[in-house]
Motif scaffolding. Structure first.
Motif, mmCIF file in Angstrom:
data_model
loop_
_atom_site.group_PDB
_atom_site.id
_atom_site.type_symbol
_atom_site.label_atom_id
_atom_site.label_comp_id
_atom_site.label_asym_id
_atom_site.label_seq_id
_atom_site.Cartn_x
_atom_site.Cartn_y
_atom_site.Cartn_z
ATOM 1 N N LEU A 90 0.809 -1.231 0.000
ATOM 2 C CA LEU A 90 0.000 0.000 0.000
ATOM 3 C C LEU A 90 0.841 1.279 0.000
ATOM 4 N N PRO A 91 1.965 1.353 0.742
ATOM 5 C CA PRO A 91 2.783 2.575 0.656
ATOM 6 C C PRO A 91 3.458 2.779 -0.695
ATOM 7 N N LEU A 92 3.439 1.776 -1.558
ATOM 8 C CA LEU A 92 4.104 1.859 -2.857
ATOM 9 C C LEU A 92 3.172 2.339 -3.960
ATOM 10 N N LEU A 93 1.899 2.525 -3.627
ATOM 11 C CA LEU A 93 0.890 2.760 -4.650
ATOM 12 C C LEU A 93 0.579 4.234 -4.818
ATOM 13 N N GLY A 94 0.710 4.701 -6.059
ATOM 14 C CA GLY A 94 0.280 6.034 -6.441
ATOM 15 C C GLY A 94 -0.889 5.927 -7.395
ATOM 16 N N PRO A 95 -1.393 7.046 -7.903
ATOM 17 C CA PRO A 95 -2.576 7.016 -8.779
ATOM 18 C C PRO A 95 -2.400 6.170 -10.029
ATOM 19 N N GLU A 96 -1.167 6.060 -10.548
ATOM 20 C CA GLU A 96 -0.946 5.339 -11.799
ATOM 21 C C GLU A 96 -0.246 3.997 -11.606
ATOM 22 N N THR A 97 -0.009 3.596 -10.369
ATOM 23 C CA THR A 97 0.700 2.340 -10.127
ATOM 24 C C THR A 97 -0.139 1.145 -10.575
ATOM 25 N N VAL A 98 0.495 0.248 -11.274
ATOM 26 C CA VAL A 98 -0.129 -1.019 -11.632
ATOM 27 C C VAL A 98 0.431 -2.111 -10.726
ATOM 28 N N VAL A 99 -0.464 -2.934 -10.185
ATOM 29 C CA VAL A 99 -0.069 -4.075 -9.357
ATOM 30 C C VAL A 99 -0.323 -5.344 -10.157
ATOM 31 N N GLN A 100 0.690 -6.169 -10.256
ATOM 32 C CA GLN A 100 0.558 -7.475 -10.912
ATOM 33 C C GLN A 100 0.748 -8.559 -9.857
ATOM 34 N N THR A 101 -0.217 -9.440 -9.748
ATOM 35 C CA THR A 101 -0.073 -10.545 -8.801
ATOM 36 C C THR A 101 0.139 -11.826 -9.582
ATOM 37 N N ILE A 102 1.214 -12.546 -9.253
ATOM 38 C CA ILE A 102 1.629 -13.734 -9.999
ATOM 39 C C ILE A 102 1.818 -14.871 -9.007
ATOM 40 N N GLN A 103 0.857 -15.779 -8.978
ATOM 41 C CA GLN A 103 0.956 -16.942 -8.099
ATOM 42 C C GLN A 103 0.551 -18.201 -8.844
ATOM 43 N N ASN A 104 0.926 -19.327 -8.291
ATOM 44 C CA ASN A 104 0.435 -20.598 -8.780
ATOM 45 C C ASN A 104 -1.008 -20.804 -8.349
ATOM 46 N N GLY A 105 -1.713 -21.660 -9.079
ATOM 47 C CA GLY A 105 -3.028 -22.088 -8.644
ATOM 48 C C GLY A 105 -4.126 -21.064 -8.827
#
Length: 308
Positions: A90-105
């Motif tokens: 959450l402290p890394l997120l600005g208005p244009e930040t994209v979060v990619q979540t990469i997990q198995n399953g």
């Protein structure tokens, strides 16, 4: 140059971090493994294997404090750690930040979206890497077969593509998908084939492929998953699912899946969201999945002896 945080710089996360840093991006590698952090701080991060051999400078830490807002945040932790990891971003997120979540399953994106916001989230799958940490500060990988992303809900196409461009600039071949079910389940076929069989036998992927006892179990896991996907109306485009699994596995025959590496280290695995997800999904459509149910039970029984 983009500012990137890899939250969960284990084996795969370290490959991402190293190749992105080598491409000139400002990369922050976050992992709870303090020895890995110290080695990266002292001598850089070495990435060897399929992509060549280089040592690059990264910003390594055990937490996200002080990193600041990033252009791209990649959550590459184990599936059971995604909620805690999402909160740490959450402290890394600005208005244009994209979060990619990469997990198995299955199921990780549904746990991350409420934390970071569904409209900034991309779901990713990767395969064919065969990555392992050779030592603190050194990751080795066997291949780079697939990197795929799709918008979870509401992420604008231009921001999804901009985030994918970070990967492309680092030498990854990226495909963007609109059908997330197809994307995730095509990768899941490979995971269910080799995860439990390798962990239970202690064999590499190639050894499972050539073993007269193990390959029927591995291919049976994949066939069950494909049947469940078909019953759910998921349009897999891999041709024969068992031959698809054989082709992907043959390309990384020397690799040991993360589930085997977890067992060798005495750690809890992601079996519940990989093989364990197939009987749960099968029950929803009235389909059987006895092979996946059996190997899941055997893995869980083995893990009862673990102390980590």
């Amino acid at each position: 140059m983009k500012k990137v945080a890899i939250v969960g710089a284990g084996a795969l996360g370290s490959v991402y971090a190293g190749l992105m840093a080598d491409a000139g991006h400002e990369v922050h590698a976050v992992t709870l493994w303090s020895d890995h952090v110290e080695a990266m701080r002292r001598a850089g991060l070495r990435v060897s294997g399929f992509s060549g051999d280089r040592t690059v400078a990264v910003h390594a830490s055990t937490g996200t404090d002080g990193i600041g807002v990033c252009d791209l945040v990649v959550i590459a932790t184990k599936a059971y750690d995604v909620e805690a990891a999402a909160k740490a971003t959450l402290p890394l997120l600005g208005p244009e930040t994209v979060v990619q979540t990469i997990q198995n399953g299955l199921g990780s994106a549904e746990r991350v979206a409420p934390v970071v916001g569904a409209d900034r989230l991309a779901v990713g799958v990767v395969g064919g890497f065969g990555a392992a940490l050779a030592a603190p500060g050194h990751v080795h990988h066997q291949g780079m077969e697939m990197v795929r992303f799709g918008a979870y809900a509401g992420l604008p196409a231009e921001r999804l593509d901009a985030s994918a461009e970070v990967w492309r600039s680092a030498g990854f071949t990226v495909a963007l998908f609109t059908d997330l079910d197809r994307m995730v389940w095509e990768k899941l076929l490979v995971n269910v084939a080799f995860s439990a069989t390798c962990a239970l036998s202690g064999r590499t992927i190639g050894e499972v492929l050539t073993d007269a006892h193990l390959w029927p179990v591995a291919s049976g896991c994949a066939a069950e998953a494909a049947a469940v996907a078909a019953a759910r109306g998921i349009d897999l485009r891999v041709g024969d699912p068992v031959e698809h699994v054989r082709r992907i596995g043959s390309a990384i025959a020397g690799a040991r899946p993360s589930l085997l590496l977890d067992h060798l280290a005495g750690r809890r695995s992601e079996i519940e969201v990989i093989n364990g997800s197939i009987p749960r999904e099968a029950a929803k459509v009235g389909a059987p999945a006895p092979v996946n149910a059996t190997v899941t039970a055997l893995v869980l029984a083995a893990e009862e002896s673990f102390t980590g």
